[in-house]
Scaffold this motif. Structure first.
Motif, PDB file in Angstrom:
ATOM      1  N   TYR A 112       0.834  -1.201   0.000  1.00 59.89           N
ATOM      2  CA  TYR A 112       0.000   0.000   0.000  1.00 59.89           C
ATOM      3  C   TYR A 112       0.870   1.252   0.000  1.00 59.89           C
ATOM      4  O   TYR A 112       1.930   1.287   0.636  1.00 59.89           O
ATOM      5  N   ALA A 159       1.112  -5.127   3.660  1.00 62.27           N
ATOM      6  CA  ALA A 159       0.014  -5.210   4.632  1.00 62.27           C
ATOM      7  C   ALA A 159       0.438  -5.873   5.933  1.00 62.27           C
ATOM      8  O   ALA A 159      -0.023  -5.494   7.015  1.00 62.27           O
ATOM      9  N   ARG A 170      -4.742  -0.568   6.516  1.00 59.72           N
ATOM     10  CA  ARG A 170      -4.222  -1.345   5.386  1.00 59.72           C
ATOM     11  C   ARG A 170      -4.937  -0.942   4.102  1.00 59.72           C
ATOM     12  O   ARG A 170      -5.838  -1.620   3.618  1.00 59.72           O
TER      13      ARG A 170
END
Length: 244
Positions: A62, A75, A84
């Motif tokens: 991410y 994550a 997340r």
């Protein structure tokens, strides 16, 4: 009751279970089996969710933007499920195994679930800096003003400082160390008796990183002898996750 041709009365025999009743029983059995299967599957799903306790082994990456800085994180190092996601955030909370600095996985889940091994994890909170100085920079202008009594020798080259009972740091101690070519090392820890059980967040320190980040990290006092390695590793980890 019917009468036979010889005049003797005999009972009239009929089926004990009618066809309609048998059909209803069969339908109920099928429904019960379906419900049992559904409960089994849902129970297994909830059991797995409970076992994970909010952790994830996903390596999905991410992009998280905090202030002027851009972090790229998998994550499984992000502590809270609601963080997340690719997003603009005020902060992101991480947890890492020590000394490997890895996120959650099936192989290392014991570190995340076993509270009796607090030295197995380090917790990080990354947010936009609100102060011009990190803990090292606050030593002389702020912390020395609340030190109380004589300093004493701490773990592995650290100097231990008590604090005034009237200060906002009551119940804590400071540990410091001079470093060649670098600002002094400073960490705050809970003032615990030697026989008290340690937790994963007995000690905390913050450092500046990136363009405008502050990284607050927490660890067990059992890891104090490794303070140099931890400080270097945390800063290298964060730097390696910053996108230029």
């Amino acid at each position: 009751m019917s009468t036979s041709s010889n005049g003797n009365s005999e009972p009239e025999y009929s089926p004990l279970l009618s066809g309609r009743f048998v059909t209803r029983i069969a339908a109920a059995v099928v429904l019960l089996a379906a419900i049992t299967a559904a409960l089994s599957l849902s129970g297994r799903w909830f059991g797995e969710k409970l076992a994970l306790a909010g952790h994830t082994s996903s390596l999905t990456v991410y992009d998280i933007f905090v202030g002027q800085d851009h972090l790229r994180l998998p994550a499984n190092v992000i502590r809270f499920e609601n963080q997340r996601a690719t997003s603009i955030s005020e902060r992101v909370d991480l947890y890492l195994t020590w000394p490997a600095l890895e996120g959650y996985s099936d192989d290392n889940r014991h570190f995340f679930n076993d509270v009796s091994r607090p030295e197995g994890l380090i917790f990080l909170q990354i947010s936009q800096s609100t102060m011009s100085r990190d803990m090292s920079g606050r030593l002389d202008p702020i912390y020395t003003q609340v030190f109380d009594g004589s300093a004493s020798v701490g773990a592995d080259g650290l100097t231990r400082h008590g604090v005034k009972a009237t200060s906002s740091y009551a119940g804590e101690i400071f540990l410091t160390a001079e470093r060649d070519g670098e600002p002094p090392y400073v960490v705050r820890c809970l003032a615990q008796a030697s026989n008290e059980v340690s937790t994963s967040a007995d000690c905390q320190r913050d450092v500046h990183a990136g363009k405008d980040l502050v990284v607050l990290y927490r660890f067990s006092r059992n890891l104090l002898p490794q303070w140099r390695e931890i400080d270097n590793a945390v800063q290298v980890f964060v730097k390696s996750r910053l996108v230029p």
